[in-house]
Scaffold this motif. Structure first.
Motif, short mmCIF file in Angstrom:
data_model
loop_
_atom_site.label_atom_id
_atom_site.label_comp_id
_atom_site.label_asym_id
_atom_site.label_seq_id
_atom_site.Cartn_x
_atom_site.Cartn_y
_atom_site.Cartn_z
N ASP A 151 9.49 1.14 26.40
CA ASP A 151 8.43 1.04 27.40
C ASP A 151 8.19 -0.38 27.88
N SER A 152 8.81 -1.37 27.25
CA SER A 152 8.61 -2.76 27.70
C SER A 152 9.66 -3.19 28.70
N ALA A 153 10.74 -2.44 28.87
CA ALA A 153 11.80 -2.80 29.81
C ALA A 153 11.41 -2.34 31.20
N ALA A 291 5.78 2.51 34.90
CA ALA A 291 6.43 1.34 35.50
C ALA A 291 7.65 0.91 34.72
N SER A 292 7.82 1.38 33.49
CA SER A 292 8.97 0.99 32.70
C SER A 292 10.21 1.73 33.16
N LEU A 293 11.36 1.22 32.76
CA LEU A 293 12.62 1.86 33.13
C LEU A 293 12.70 3.28 32.59
N VAL A 294 12.34 3.44 31.30
CA VAL A 294 12.43 4.77 30.72
C VAL A 294 11.36 5.69 31.30
N GLY A 295 10.19 5.10 31.67
CA GLY A 295 9.15 5.91 32.31
C GLY A 295 9.61 6.44 33.64
N ARG A 296 10.20 5.57 34.46
CA ARG A 296 10.69 6.03 35.76
C ARG A 296 11.81 7.06 35.58
N TYR A 297 12.64 6.85 34.57
CA TYR A 297 13.72 7.80 34.30
C TYR A 297 13.15 9.15 33.89
N LEU A 306 2.83 9.75 34.02
CA LEU A 306 2.53 8.85 32.92
C LEU A 306 1.38 7.94 33.30
N SER A 307 0.77 7.35 32.31
CA SER A 307 -0.39 6.49 32.51
C SER A 307 0.04 5.13 33.01
N ALA A 308 -0.89 4.24 33.22
CA ALA A 308 -0.62 2.88 33.66
C ALA A 308 0.07 2.11 32.54
N PRO A 309 0.73 0.98 32.87
CA PRO A 309 1.45 0.22 31.83
C PRO A 309 0.53 -0.24 30.74
N SER A 310 0.99 -0.11 29.55
CA SER A 310 0.26 -0.60 28.38
C SER A 310 1.24 -0.76 27.25
N GLY A 311 1.49 -2.03 26.83
CA GLY A 311 2.46 -2.28 25.77
C GLY A 311 1.96 -1.83 24.42
N MET A 312 2.91 -1.76 23.45
CA MET A 312 2.57 -1.36 22.09
C MET A 312 1.82 -2.49 21.40
N ARG A 313 0.86 -2.14 20.58
CA ARG A 313 0.07 -3.14 19.92
C ARG A 313 0.06 -2.99 18.40
N THR A 314 0.68 -1.97 17.87
CA THR A 314 0.63 -1.73 16.44
C THR A 314 1.98 -2.08 15.82
N ARG A 315 2.01 -2.11 14.50
CA ARG A 315 3.23 -2.44 13.76
C ARG A 315 4.25 -1.31 13.87
N LEU A 316 5.47 -1.67 14.26
CA LEU A 316 6.51 -0.66 14.42
C LEU A 316 7.25 -0.46 13.11
N PRO A 317 7.65 0.77 12.81
CA PRO A 317 8.41 1.02 11.58
C PRO A 317 9.87 0.56 11.75
N LEU A 318 10.45 0.09 10.70
CA LEU A 318 11.85 -0.30 10.72
C LEU A 318 12.72 0.95 10.54
#
Length: 574
Positions: A151-153, A291-297, A306-318
């Motif tokens: 979602d950040s691309a 607005a992201s590439l995957v969102g538009r796809y 989809l909603s408006a852009p909003s980046g991730m803010r929590t800890r991502l799992p490895l």
């Protein structure tokens, strides 16, 4: 921190240079000037290589020092064999986005499955990979995890360029460690309905680890099918939410298969194929963006708003689950490989020395045999040329005797020396030399065959008589020639004296003109009837006394003193 050990490239540079210098000094068949120039070039090249390698090692240490310190600090409380038995994975991606969300401010994360090492810059990946291989005593990193926040691309060109930069970095790191690093691609797709503290059960990984299908579309289908199959275990009240999640997962998987994987596979000319060993997706807390590439796809293929852009803010799992199909790397110690390379260099130097030795031995044998053959081809009459060639053969004999006495030098050794068998033949040839017989001290010409009675003018045809004398004079150019005239006692002594001198002068002039030798090379003397060789009382005696004598004498003009009589042109004519 443990001391790093690795491939001793600087030691091998010095070893190879020493082998080349030894070959140039002891075995080279080239001229000394060439050997000196090549030796200077080798030393300069070795110094430059050592400087370059030293700088590279220092840059590697600077790039990996923080990572290794963090790993040492994190593993202090763990068993000693954790270093080798636990997978070590290099995690790459956008440093200000997905890496920060997965690691926070840490450089190393240790999970139940692996040791995860964060790498923020592509240029540092090869240094850290090589340093970790040394830190693990020859066991390199087990995989590279490429983390992608779908979602950040937002810009396709920037996303593709970033992926290709990391793909180049992985290729360089694979060359640094000596094997193709397995690559796992982990895609994070945001979903608003997931809590910020949701565990692995709420956000499982869907993908493939180990052997991946070569077709990218089949890979995306396999991920979607796995997500759909997981829906059978979802409670009935969550089936609708899970259907939306499967749709998002399918769209994200197909987007990644069409954009991320091709960029990773395209390494350009000269790059080794990427070793793709894992591909998976998971839903993480966040808000998907149109607005992201995957969102538009996703909007294009599903029609979901989809909603408006909003980046991730929590800890991502490895992505621990993607490592299940990847085996631990074996230990590849540098010392056996370095010893093998050193042995190959030694073998190459020995082969070069053997070739040079065989070449020079062949040249030595050919030279000695050629000198012997040339000496034997010179006729005995050319004694000066024979003596010059004999001096060369004596020099060859001295060289062979020195080798027999003091040992064969390395440039001729190595079992190829064959010139020793020529020494007896050379000694026999030198001993067989016989100097030519000494020249006759005097040639006597009958005056009656040269002159008429009472005359000093040469008769026609008299030159046939003097040709033998001419050959003798030419064969001894270092001798001067004394021409002496004699008469019998008939007539007045004064007249006989003048006649003898005139006849000697006529013979001298003919010899000088015919031979081309300067007249100053000759001396004349008239003795008249003062030196008879027989009695003048008989006709036979008087005939014997009428003669011209030609004598070869040493040229001692340089030995004359100031007391020499004026006009004297030879040492002595007494």
């Amino acid at each position: 921190m443990r001391r790093l050990t690795g491939y001793p490239i600087r030691t091998l540079f010095v070893w190879f240079s020493a082998l080349v210098l030894f070959w140039l000094g002891a075995c080279s068949p080239w001229p000394a000037a060439w050997n000196t120039g090549i030796a200077i070039a080798v030393v300069l090249a070795d110094c430059i290589a050592l400087i370059v390698v030293t700088r590279r090692i220092r840059a590697q240490l600077a790039a990996s020092r923080q990572v290794l310190a963090s790993i040492d600090g994190a593993l202090q409380s763990l068993p000693g064999d954790t270093r080798r038995n636990t997978p070590l994975v290099l995690s790459v991606g956008e440093p200000t986005g997905v890496l920060t969300q997965a690691f926070g401010t840490d450089v190393v994360q240790i999970t139940d499955t692996a040791i995860w090492v964060r790498v923020d810059e592509p240029t540092r990946l090869k240094h850290i990979a090589d340093a970790l291989k040394r830190w693990r005593d020859g066991q390199g990193p087990d995989a590279v995890a490429y983390l992608v926040d779908a979602d950040s691309a937002v810009d396709d060109a920037a996303s593709t360029a970033s992926t290709r930069h990391w793909r180049t970095a992985v290729d360089e790191a694979s060359r640094a460690v000596g094997y193709a690093l397995p690559v796992c691609v982990a895609i994070y797709a945001g979903e608003a309905g997931i809590g910020s503290r949701a565990g692995p059960e709420a956000c499982p990984w869907f993908g493939v680890s180990g052997a991946l299908p070569p077709d990218r579309q089949a890979l995306a289908d396999q991920v979607a099918n796995t997500a759909c199959a997981h829906g059978r275990w979802v409670a009935s009240e969550d089936r609708l939410r899970w259907a939306n999640r499967v749709t998002r997962l399918d769209a994200s998987a197909r987007w990644a298969a069409e954009t991320v994987l091709p960029a990773l596979a395209d390494g350009g000319r000269g790059a080794r194929p990427i070793n793709l060993a894992g591909f998976g997706l998971t839903m993480a807390p966040g808000h998907p963006s149109s607005a992201s590439l995957v969102g538009r796809y996703a909007v294009a293929i599903t029609g979901l708003a989809l909603s408006a852009p909003s980046g991730m803010r929590t800890r991502l799992p490895l992505p621990d689950a993607l490592l299940r199909g990847i085996a631990l790397q074996p230990i590849r110690r540098a010392s056996p490989r370095a010893l093998a390379h050193a042995f190959v260099g030694l073998a190459a130097a020995f082969c070069a020395a053997a070739v040079a030795s065989a070449w020079q031995n062949r040249g030595l044998v050919t030279r000695v045999q050629s000198n012997m053959a040339r000496y034997q081809a010179i006729p005995a009459a050319r004694d000066a040329a024979r003596l010059d060639t004999l001096a060369t053969i004596k020099h060859d004999r001295d060289e062979l005797e020195r080798y027999a006495r003091m040992g064969v030098p390395p440039r001729l050794g190595l079992g190829f020396y064959r010139a020793g068998a020529l020494l007896p033949s050379v000694n026999t040839l030198i001993a067989s030399y016989q100097p030519p017989p000494p020249p006759p001290s005097m040639i006597e010409l009958d005056a009656l065959s040269l002159f008429n009675s009472g005359s000093a003018v040469l008769n026609p045809g008299s030159n046939r008589v003097m040709f033998g004398t001419l050959e003798m004079i030419k064969s001894h150019p270092n001798k001067r020639v004394l021409v002496a005239g004699h008469t019998d006692s008939v007539g007045k002594p004064a007249s006989n004296q003048k006649l003898s001198e005139a006849r000697a002068a006529s013979v001298r002039d003919w010899l000088a003109d015919t031979s081309g030798i300067a007249p100053s090379h000759f001396a004349i003397q008239g003795y008249g009837d003062t030196r008879p060789k027989a009695s003048n009382d008989t006709d036979a005696g008087r005939a014997a006394n009428r003669r011209v004598e030609i004598t070869l004498i040493p040229d001692c003009r340089d030995e004359q003193t100031t007391d020499s009589p004026p006009g004297q042109s030879a040492c002595s004519f007494e």
